[in-house]
Design an enzyme around this catalytic site. Structure first.
Site, PDB file in Angstrom:
ATOM      1  CD1 TRP A  68      40.631  50.952  43.349  1.00 48.86           C
ATOM      2  CD2 TRP A  68      40.688  52.451  41.702  1.00 48.86           C
ATOM      3  NE1 TRP A  68      41.460  51.969  43.747  1.00 48.86           N
ATOM      4  CE2 TRP A  68      41.517  52.902  42.746  1.00 48.86           C
ATOM      5  CE3 TRP A  68      40.566  53.242  40.559  1.00 48.86           C
ATOM      6  CZ2 TRP A  68      42.218  54.103  42.682  1.00 48.86           C
ATOM      7  CZ3 TRP A  68      41.266  54.430  40.502  1.00 48.86           C
ATOM      8  CH2 TRP A  68      42.075  54.851  41.542  1.00 48.86           C
ATOM      9  CB  THR A  69      36.097  49.998  36.930  1.00 49.56           C
ATOM     10  OG1 THR A  69      35.849  51.396  36.908  1.00 49.56           O
ATOM     11  CG2 THR A  69      35.168  49.295  35.974  1.00 49.56           C
ATOM     12  CG  HIS A  70      34.851  43.551  39.490  1.00 48.82           C
ATOM     13  ND1 HIS A  70      35.957  42.893  39.960  1.00 48.82           N
ATOM     14  CD2 HIS A  70      33.997  42.592  39.070  1.00 48.82           C
ATOM     15  CE1 HIS A  70      35.769  41.584  39.834  1.00 48.82           C
ATOM     16  NE2 HIS A  70      34.588  41.396  39.297  1.00 48.82           N
ATOM     17  N   PRO A  71      35.782  44.240  36.385  1.00 48.49           N
ATOM     18  CG  PRO A  71      36.344  42.483  34.882  1.00 48.49           C
ATOM     19  CD  PRO A  71      35.242  43.465  35.245  1.00 48.49           C
ATOM     20  CD  GLU A 117      38.443  45.021  40.803  1.00 47.91           C
ATOM     21  OE1 GLU A 117      37.594  44.703  41.666  1.00 47.91           O
ATOM     22  OE2 GLU A 117      38.654  44.361  39.772  1.00 47.91           O
TER      23      GLU A 117
END
Length: 91
Positions: free
Chosen positions: A73-76, A80
């Site tokens: 998943w993309t951070h932030p 997540e």
């Protein structure tokens, strides 16, 4: 049936909640024990209006709880948290 549940404040992999200063709520998933199918979810947190769309798409598309748990998943982002919460499945 199996359940994965965790309070938002206890999810280390959810930086977005800390960034915006709102760690209220919880994530809960109900999962079929035999098929690993996601049967439902309660998502009460920052960005839950977006998270539920991801879970609904996974459910419609047949993505299992393991598939959602193992995704990158993309951070932030709040997504997540799926990795961490779904790793707590019991039952």
């Amino acid at each position: 049936m199996r359940v994965a549940v965790k309070p938002i404040a206890a999810i280390a992999a959810m930086p977005r909640a800390r960034i915006v200063g709102d760690t209220r709520g919880l994530m809960k998933f109900v999962i079929d024990a035999e098929t690993d199918e996601i049967l439902g979810a309660a998502l009460l947190s920052v960005d839950s209006q977006e998270l539920i769309n991801t879970v609904a798409l996974a459910m419609r598309g047949g993505t299992t709880a393991g598939g959602l748990r193992d995704a990158i998943w993309t951070h932030p982002s709040s997504t997540e948290a799926f990795n961490e919460v779904l790793a707590t499945i019991v039952g």
